[in-house]
Structure formats: structure tokens, C-alpha cells
Design a protein around this motif. Structure first.
Motif, PDB file in Angstrom:
ATOM      1  N   ASP A  18       0.810  -1.220   0.000  1.00 48.25           N
ATOM      2  CA  ASP A  18       0.000   0.000   0.000  1.00 48.25           C
ATOM      3  C   ASP A  18       0.847   1.275   0.000  1.00 48.25           C
ATOM      4  O   ASP A  18       0.319   2.375   0.103  1.00 48.25           O
ATOM      5  CB  ASP A  18      -0.961   0.015   1.198  1.00 48.25           C
ATOM      6  N   THR A  19       2.177   1.145  -0.147  1.00 50.28           N
ATOM      7  CA  THR A  19       3.048   2.320  -0.159  1.00 50.28           C
ATOM      8  C   THR A  19       2.849   3.119  -1.440  1.00 50.28           C
ATOM      9  O   THR A  19       2.816   2.553  -2.531  1.00 50.28           O
ATOM     10  CB  THR A  19       4.527   1.891  -0.077  1.00 50.28           C
ATOM     11  N   GLN A  20       2.710   4.436  -1.301  1.00 47.42           N
ATOM     12  CA  GLN A  20       2.642   5.318  -2.471  1.00 47.42           C
ATOM     13  C   GLN A  20       4.012   5.290  -3.128  1.00 47.42           C
ATOM     14  O   GLN A  20       5.004   5.711  -2.531  1.00 47.42           O
ATOM     15  CB  GLN A  20       2.280   6.739  -2.029  1.00 47.42           C
ATOM     16  N   CYS A  21       4.073   4.829  -4.346  1.00 47.08           N
ATOM     17  CA  CYS A  21       5.360   4.531  -4.950  1.00 47.08           C
ATOM     18  C   CYS A  21       5.275   4.611  -6.463  1.00 47.08           C
ATOM     19  O   CYS A  21       4.300   4.172  -7.051  1.00 47.08           O
ATOM     20  CB  CYS A  21       5.737   3.112  -4.529  1.00 47.08           C
ATOM     21  N   GLY A  22       6.297   5.175  -7.100  1.00 45.98           N
ATOM     22  CA  GLY A  22       6.321   5.212  -8.552  1.00 45.98           C
ATOM     23  C   GLY A  22       6.733   6.567  -9.082  1.00 45.98           C
ATOM     24  O   GLY A  22       7.161   7.444  -8.335  1.00 45.98           O
ATOM     25  N   THR A  23       6.610   6.755 -10.380  1.00 46.92           N
ATOM     26  CA  THR A  23       7.002   7.984 -11.053  1.00 46.92           C
ATOM     27  C   THR A  23       5.796   8.573 -11.778  1.00 46.92           C
ATOM     28  O   THR A  23       5.096   7.852 -12.486  1.00 46.92           O
ATOM     29  CB  THR A  23       8.139   7.696 -12.069  1.00 46.92           C
ATOM     30  N   PRO A  24       5.518   9.874 -11.610  1.00 46.03           N
ATOM     31  CA  PRO A  24       4.371  10.484 -12.297  1.00 46.03           C
ATOM     32  C   PRO A  24       4.384  10.157 -13.791  1.00 46.03           C
ATOM     33  O   PRO A  24       5.417  10.204 -14.434  1.00 46.03           O
ATOM     34  CB  PRO A  24       4.577  11.981 -12.060  1.00 46.03           C
ATOM     35  N   GLY A  25       3.232   9.808 -14.318  1.00 43.11           N
ATOM     36  CA  GLY A  25       3.121   9.456 -15.730  1.00 43.11           C
ATOM     37  C   GLY A  25       3.177   7.956 -15.962  1.00 43.11           C
ATOM     38  O   GLY A  25       2.656   7.455 -16.961  1.00 43.11           O
ATOM     39  N   TYR A  26       3.791   7.228 -15.022  1.00 40.25           N
ATOM     40  CA  TYR A  26       3.943   5.776 -15.166  1.00 40.25           C
ATOM     41  C   TYR A  26       3.240   5.006 -14.046  1.00 40.25           C
ATOM     42  O   TYR A  26       3.084   3.798 -14.135  1.00 40.25           O
ATOM     43  CB  TYR A  26       5.435   5.393 -15.173  1.00 40.25           C
ATOM     44  N   VAL A  27       2.842   5.705 -12.999  1.00 35.14           N
ATOM     45  CA  VAL A  27       2.269   5.050 -11.821  1.00 35.14           C
ATOM     46  C   VAL A  27       0.859   4.542 -12.116  1.00 35.14           C
ATOM     47  O   VAL A  27       0.090   5.163 -12.840  1.00 35.14           O
ATOM     48  CB  VAL A  27       2.274   6.035 -10.629  1.00 35.14           C
ATOM     49  N   ALA A  28       0.531   3.386 -11.531  1.00 33.79           N
ATOM     50  CA  ALA A  28      -0.770   2.743 -11.774  1.00 33.79           C
ATOM     51  C   ALA A  28      -1.887   3.421 -10.985  1.00 33.79           C
ATOM     52  O   ALA A  28      -1.658   3.954  -9.895  1.00 33.79           O
ATOM     53  CB  ALA A  28      -0.692   1.259 -11.401  1.00 33.79           C
ATOM     54  N   PRO A  29      -3.119   3.384 -11.511  1.00 31.09           N
ATOM     55  CA  PRO A  29      -4.245   4.058 -10.848  1.00 31.09           C
ATOM     56  C   PRO A  29      -4.539   3.542  -9.450  1.00 31.09           C
ATOM     57  O   PRO A  29      -4.922   4.313  -8.572  1.00 31.09           O
ATOM     58  CB  PRO A  29      -5.423   3.818 -11.801  1.00 31.09           C
ATOM     59  N   GLU A  30      -4.361   2.235  -9.210  1.00 29.26           N
ATOM     60  CA  GLU A  30      -4.680   1.705  -7.879  1.00 29.26           C
ATOM     61  C   GLU A  30      -3.759   2.286  -6.806  1.00 29.26           C
ATOM     62  O   GLU A  30      -4.142   2.428  -5.642  1.00 29.26           O
ATOM     63  CB  GLU A  30      -4.650   0.164  -7.866  1.00 29.26           C
ATOM     64  N   ILE A  31      -2.525   2.630  -7.190  1.00 28.47           N
ATOM     65  CA  ILE A  31      -1.618   3.267  -6.231  1.00 28.47           C
ATOM     66  C   ILE A  31      -2.119   4.671  -5.906  1.00 28.47           C
ATOM     67  O   ILE A  31      -2.153   5.087  -4.743  1.00 28.47           O
ATOM     68  CB  ILE A  31      -0.176   3.317  -6.788  1.00 28.47           C
ATOM     69  N   LEU A  32      -2.523   5.407  -6.948  1.00 30.11           N
ATOM     70  CA  LEU A  32      -3.039   6.763  -6.745  1.00 30.11           C
ATOM     71  C   LEU A  32      -4.319   6.768  -5.915  1.00 30.11           C
ATOM     72  O   LEU A  32      -4.601   7.725  -5.201  1.00 30.11           O
ATOM     73  CB  LEU A  32      -3.297   7.437  -8.098  1.00 30.11           C
ATOM     74  N   LYS A  33      -5.083   5.702  -6.015  1.00 29.71           N
ATOM     75  CA  LYS A  33      -6.350   5.619  -5.272  1.00 29.71           C
ATOM     76  C   LYS A  33      -6.159   5.101  -3.850  1.00 29.71           C
ATOM     77  O   LYS A  33      -7.116   4.992  -3.093  1.00 29.71           O
ATOM     78  CB  LYS A  33      -7.326   4.702  -6.029  1.00 29.71           C
ATOM     79  N   GLY A  34      -4.910   4.789  -3.496  1.00 30.96           N
ATOM     80  CA  GLY A  34      -4.637   4.319  -2.140  1.00 30.96           C
ATOM     81  C   GLY A  34      -5.092   2.910  -1.864  1.00 30.96           C
ATOM     82  O   GLY A  34      -5.313   2.529  -0.711  1.00 30.96           O
ATOM     83  N   LYS A  35      -5.258   2.109  -2.919  1.00 29.31           N
ATOM     84  CA  LYS A  35      -5.712   0.734  -2.749  1.00 29.31           C
ATOM     85  C   LYS A  35      -4.527  -0.208  -2.551  1.00 29.31           C
ATOM     86  O   LYS A  35      -3.407   0.102  -2.923  1.00 29.31           O
ATOM     87  CB  LYS A  35      -6.513   0.287  -3.970  1.00 29.31           C
ATOM     88  N   LYS A  36      -4.791  -1.370  -1.979  1.00 30.38           N
ATOM     89  CA  LYS A  36      -3.771  -2.421  -1.901  1.00 30.38           C
ATOM     90  C   LYS A  36      -3.448  -2.880  -3.322  1.00 30.38           C
ATOM     91  O   LYS A  36      -4.339  -2.959  -4.173  1.00 30.38           O
ATOM     92  CB  LYS A  36      -4.296  -3.607  -1.092  1.00 30.38           C
ATOM     93  N   TYR A  37      -2.179  -3.194  -3.564  1.00 29.20           N
ATOM     94  CA  TYR A  37      -1.797  -3.563  -4.928  1.00 29.20           C
ATOM     95  C   TYR A  37      -0.723  -4.642  -4.943  1.00 29.20           C
ATOM     96  O   TYR A  37      -0.122  -4.969  -3.906  1.00 29.20           O
ATOM     97  CB  TYR A  37      -1.315  -2.320  -5.692  1.00 29.20           C
TER      98      TYR A  37
END
Length: 329
Positions: free
Chosen positions: A182-201
Motif C-alpha cells: 500500500d506504499t505510495q510509490c512510482g514515477t508520475p506518468g507511469y504510476v498505476a491508478p490503484e496506487i493513486l487511489k490508495g488501494k492495496k496492490y
């Protein structure tokens, strides 16, 4: 966008002369790169092998989560052996520094190589996508998620081989079972929607990022782009992208269909790496894809790459200023 990871400090200073690292490697004067909290220096082993050494300082700036993530990165790299994943040769935990001796990638970034081409077709692009998907299938089968797939992390081993590509920078990589992260992680433009929505992934986040890369390889520009991060993230969460006919008319329907099945908001409906490798696009005859000249894509990608590199330099200048002021160490 940050993430608890081993992007943690190093100055690249010489090791203690009697240390285990110094007995095996000799650091050169050439700096290969500077991360947010680390420096990568060219080194030579006693056997004469050139390697890249990531130097991470123990000067008190490292938090426990950084140390834990560093050891996770090392554990992940030690557990994998794939021709298209960068190799970790050695790891040293010494008095003043951590040292990671990593496979030297002398060919630079994949996108830098592509934009130097005078000719580029859909078969070239498919060959690159197949390599990336094969590496991801290998990782995901072992329960490893990379979490930071982007052009900067696709490197070439040699200046003379366009297909000896390796996936690099495992600073955010993690072992995962199902959707447990559930850590917010990634690079803008490439990050998956579930991460942005704060969901488990889980591993499906890599497949979204891979879809973005495939889109760029075929269209020459990213599917989601906006200087305003709030707007950008809204587009990503809605999968709000299009195939502009001006850039996509020369690309096959099969290729576009693969992208559509990777850039799916619901991770459960997104193709896995193994499924993507079985997509009909990979069954199309070479002769048909060779005839699909991506000259317009190449021109567009040159502009995209120039902007990407410029932004990277600006970030580098900001980082250098912080280093000079001692803000990071």
C-alpha cells in the motif's frame, strides 16, 4: 512520487584500505551517476572486471526504513538470474559505507539509443516489448514487483547491441503475495491508478507502467501527460488517453489492442506479463511489421526524449545544489 526505498545517501569516497571492499575493488575517479541519496562510481575488480558501484553513506542520514529497503533490494537482486535483469555481483556492509557492485551498463538508456536510429519499424518495437515482458514475467512468477518501470530504468549492456537490454534500479522492488502493498510509490506518468487511489496492490502495477512504455515505443509520446500533477493523476485514474490518428495510423490494430488491455484501470482485468506474451501481436509475421515504418514515431520520440532529459538535468542541478549546501548528507 516517493516510496520507502534504498535511495539513500552516499558520497562515493574511498573505502578504508583494509576493508573487504577495498581488497576486492578499486574505485576509479569516474562518477557514473548521482541519485537522490547515492552516488554510482566506476570500479575495477581484482580480476579486471569493470563494474558500477553504488556508494551509500552511513553518516546518520539513513532512516531504519531506508536500511530495511536497501537490504530488500539486495535480497531481490541476489534471488534473480535473468539475461535481461541487471546483476548484483557483491554487497558490502562496512564501517562508513554500504557498497553495491552492480553490472556495468555501457550502452546507456534504451530510449537514447532508439532516437539515434535513422530507421525504426514496428518489428523493432515488438522485439523490445517482448524482452521487457519476458523479464517481468520472470519477476512476477517469483512474487517480485519492480514498482518503478520507466524509460530511465531500461539500459543497454553494450554500445553496439540494440537488444541486449536490462531492467535496472531495483530500489523500490519488493517481494509480494497477492495485493498486499500500500506504499505510495512510482514515477508520475507511469504510476498505476490503484496506487493513486490508495488501494492495496501487487504485481499488476508493473503491467500498467509497462503499458505506458509500450505506448511510448509505438507512438513516440506518453499516453498521460500534464504539468499539473493533479490533472495528470485524474487522467491516469480514469485511463483517459487516446490514439491520435496523426501518430497512430501507421501502427497495427494488434499493437493498439495490446496497449488497451494493459492500460486497464481494474488491475484484475489487466493482462499479466505471461498473458501479454501470448497476445496475437506477437504472432504477426515479421514481414508485416517491418513494413510498418514508424518514422513519425521516431521524430515524436526525439522531442519527448529531449524534454525528458531536460527535466532530468533540472532535477540534477537542484540535487547538486542541495549536495553543495549539505542538505542531503
Amino acid at each position: 512520487m516517493g516510496c520507502g526505498g534504498s535511495k539513500a545517501g552516499g558520497s562515493g569516497e574511498r573505502a578504508d584500505a583494509n576493508s573487504e571492499f577495498a581488497r576486492k575493488y578499486n574505485l576509479d575517479d569516474k562518477e557514473l551517476g548521482t541519485g537522490a541519496f547515492s552516488r554510482v562510481i566506476l570500479a575495477t575488480s581484482n580480476e579486471g572486471t569493470k563494474v558500477a558501484v553504488k556508494c551509500i553513506s552511513k553518516n546518520g542520514e539513513l532512516k531504519q526504513e531506508d536500511i530495511d529497503s536497501l537490504h530488500e533490494e539486495v535480497a531481490v537482486l541476489r534471488s534473480v538470474d535473468h539475461p535481461n535483469i541487471v546483476k548484483l555481483y557483491d554487497f558490502f556492509d562496512e564501517k562508513r559505507y554500504y557498497y553495491m557492485a552492480i553490472e556495468l551498463m555501457e550502452g546507456g538508456e534504451l530510449f537514447e539509443r532508439i532516437v539515434k536510429k535513422t530507421f525504426y519499424n514496428e518489428m523493432d518495437a515488438r522485439g523490445l516489448v517482448r524482452i521487457l515482458l519476458d523479464a517481468l514475467a520472470y519477476l512476477h512468477h517469483r512474487g517480485i514487483v519492480h514498482r518503478d518501470l520507466k524509460p530511465e530504468n531500461l539500459l543497454l549492456k553494450s554500445p553496439f547491441n540494440d537488444f541486449d537490454i536490462k531492467l535496472a534500479d531495483f530500489g523500490f522492488a519488493k517481494k509480494v503475495e497477492g495485493k498486499s502493498l500500500d506504499t505510495q510509490c512510482g514515477t508520475p506518468g507511469y504510476v498505476a491508478p490503484e496506487i493513486l487511489k490508495g488501494k492495496k496492490y501487487g504485481t499488476a502495477v508493473d503491467m500498467w507502467s509497462c503499458g505506458v512504455i509500450v505506448y511510448i515505443l509505438l507512438g513516440g509520446y506518453p499516453p498521460f501527460h500534464d504539468d499539473n500533477h493533479a490533472v495528470l493523476y485524474r487522467k491516469i485514474k480514469a485511463a483517459d488517453y487516446a490514439f491520435d490518428p496523426q501518430y497512430w495510423d501507421q501502427v497495427s490494430d494488434d499493437a493498439k489492442d495490446l496497449i488497451k488491455k494493459m492500460l486497464v484501470v481494474d488491475p484484475d482485468k489487466r493482462l499479466t506479463a505471461s498473458q501479454a506474451l501470448r497476445h496475437p501481436w506477437f504472432m504477426v509475421g515479421d514481414h508485416e511489421l517491418i513494413s510498418r515504418n514508424l518514422a513519425k514515431t521516431l521524430d515524436t520520440m526525439k522531442k519527448f526524449n529531449a524534454r525528458r532529459k531536460f527535466k532530468g538535468k533540472v532535477k540534477g542541478i537542484i540535487l547538486a545544489n542541495k549536495l553543495a549546501k549539505g542538505d542531503l548528507f
